[in-house]
Design a protein around this motif. Structure first.
Motif, PDB file in Angstrom:
ATOM      1  N   GLU A 179       0.823  -1.203   0.000  1.00 52.07           N
ATOM      2  CA  GLU A 179       0.000   0.000   0.000  1.00 52.07           C
ATOM      3  C   GLU A 179       0.858   1.254   0.000  1.00 52.07           C
ATOM      4  O   GLU A 179       1.885   1.330   0.674  1.00 52.07           O
ATOM      5  N   VAL A 180       0.436   2.233  -0.785  1.00 48.10           N
ATOM      6  CA  VAL A 180       1.084   3.547  -0.765  1.00 48.10           C
ATOM      7  C   VAL A 180       0.067   4.554  -0.239  1.00 48.10           C
ATOM      8  O   VAL A 180      -1.132   4.448  -0.522  1.00 48.10           O
ATOM      9  N   THR A 181       0.513   5.508   0.528  1.00 41.05           N
ATOM     10  CA  THR A 181      -0.379   6.492   1.145  1.00 41.05           C
ATOM     11  C   THR A 181      -0.642   7.654   0.197  1.00 41.05           C
ATOM     12  O   THR A 181       0.298   8.260  -0.335  1.00 41.05           O
ATOM     13  N   VAL A 182      -1.917   7.951  -0.012  1.00 36.54           N
ATOM     14  CA  VAL A 182      -2.298   9.080  -0.859  1.00 36.54           C
ATOM     15  C   VAL A 182      -3.347   9.910  -0.135  1.00 36.54           C
ATOM     16  O   VAL A 182      -4.122   9.388   0.668  1.00 36.54           O
TER      17      VAL A 182
ATOM     18  N   GLU B 223      -5.562  13.315  -4.049  1.00 30.49           N
ATOM     19  CA  GLU B 223      -4.682  12.501  -4.880  1.00 30.49           C
ATOM     20  C   GLU B 223      -5.408  11.239  -5.323  1.00 30.49           C
ATOM     21  O   GLU B 223      -5.306  10.828  -6.484  1.00 30.49           O
ATOM     22  N   PHE B 224      -6.157  10.635  -4.390  1.00 31.22           N
ATOM     23  CA  PHE B 224      -6.913   9.426  -4.725  1.00 31.22           C
ATOM     24  C   PHE B 224      -7.968   9.736  -5.784  1.00 31.22           C
ATOM     25  O   PHE B 224      -8.137   8.984  -6.750  1.00 31.22           O
TER      26      PHE B 224
ATOM     27  N   LEU C  72       1.889  12.155  -6.767  1.00 26.62           N
ATOM     28  CA  LEU C  72       1.491  10.796  -7.126  1.00 26.62           C
ATOM     29  C   LEU C  72       2.621  10.060  -7.834  1.00 26.62           C
ATOM     30  O   LEU C  72       2.870   8.878  -7.569  1.00 26.62           O
ATOM     31  N   ARG C  73       3.279  10.743  -8.733  1.00 27.28           N
ATOM     32  CA  ARG C  73       4.350  10.094  -9.504  1.00 27.28           C
ATOM     33  C   ARG C  73       5.464   9.562  -8.607  1.00 27.28           C
ATOM     34  O   ARG C  73       6.079   8.548  -8.921  1.00 27.28           O
TER      35      ARG C  73
ATOM     36  N   ILE D  47       2.038   7.719 -14.892  1.00 26.97           N
ATOM     37  CA  ILE D  47       1.199   8.841 -15.329  1.00 26.97           C
ATOM     38  C   ILE D  47       2.018   9.664 -16.314  1.00 26.97           C
ATOM     39  O   ILE D  47       3.089  10.146 -15.973  1.00 26.97           O
ATOM     40  N   GLN D  48       1.505   9.796 -17.512  1.00 25.83           N
ATOM     41  CA  GLN D  48       2.242  10.525 -18.537  1.00 25.83           C
ATOM     42  C   GLN D  48       1.561  11.846 -18.863  1.00 25.83           C
ATOM     43  O   GLN D  48       0.342  11.974 -18.749  1.00 25.83           O
ATOM     44  N   THR D  49       2.371  12.811 -19.241  1.00 23.73           N
ATOM     45  CA  THR D  49       1.876  14.149 -19.593  1.00 23.73           C
ATOM     46  C   THR D  49       1.870  14.320 -21.102  1.00 23.73           C
ATOM     47  O   THR D  49       2.871  14.017 -21.762  1.00 23.73           O
TER      48      THR D  49
END
Length: 219
Positions: free
Chosen positions: A147-150, A154-155, A197-198, A206-208
């Motif tokens: 798990e990563v904290t967001v 962000e979620f 997030l990245r 996630i790409q821009t």
């Protein structure tokens, strides 16, 4: 979660806006039915909270028009009409729930949570792309099983990207899902959320698309 509240009672609308915003929801308020129909056509909310006694057109007519735009948009009716016939009519026209006035805010929040869980389940509780999984029921994000904290926003941002994987979301579209109309937003707020997030996700997940928006690409 972006909620469109259609309620012409100013004091009630302001109170609900404050209560829902304090729970982390992005809330936009409108006093008239025709405005609501146009708003739904412009940007589909995650939930429509609809009063039936509106000053310009009947709320049931708004519901009919909204259902022509989207059959799946969750709709929660708020109204002083408490007869069984009115309730049946609203549900038959496609409302997901019905709350008679007066009501407690805690009950409204409980109803919203039920609708939110139901909507998440219908869109798959777990969204997995590569080694990343987003659980829309528990509001958790996992990378390779850990798990990563967001934060809540962000979620919400990541959920929008995952549900639209393979499609570009513009900055304006993302802002509408995270913030209420008129809420002060710094010009780089979305960029900051994406940057944070990245750091928690695999490289280039996630790409821009410069000048367009952001995308999570499908494998």
């Amino acid at each position: 979660m972006y909620i469109l509240l259609v309620e012409d009672d100013v004091s009630l609308s302001e109170a609900l806006n404050k209560a829902l915003s304090s729970e982390g929801f992005a809330v936009n308020c409108l006093p008239k039915g025709k405005q609501a129909i146009e708003a739904v056509k412009t940007e589909l909310p995650d939930l429509l909270i609809l009063d039936l006694g509106l000053p310009d057109i009947d709320g049931l007519d708004v519901l009919r028009a909204v259902r022509k735009v989207s059959k799946d948009l969750p709709v929660l009716i708020l109204t002083a009409r408490s007869s069984v016939e009115d309730k049946i009519t609203g549900l038959d026209l496609g409302a997901d729930d019905y709350l008679a006035k007066p009501f407690e805010v805690d009950e409204l929040l409980a109803r919203i949570r039920v609708i939110e869980r139901r909507a998440s389940s219908s869109k798959h509780a777990g969204l997995t792309i590569g080694e990343v999984t987003l659980d829309t029921v528990s509001h958790q994000v996992f990378v390779s099983g850990a798990e990563v904290t967001v934060s809540r926003r962000e979620f919400m941002l990541f959920k929008a990207l995952m549900e639209n994987a393979g499609r570009v979301l513009t900055k304006d579209s993302i802002e509408s899902k995270l913030y209420s109309w008129g809420e002060e937003i710094s010009s780089n707020t979305i960029e900051v959320h994406v940057h944070n997030l990245r750091k928690k996700l695999p490289k280039n997940f996630i790409q821009t698309l410069r000048g367009v928006g952001y995308i999570v690409k499908l494998p």
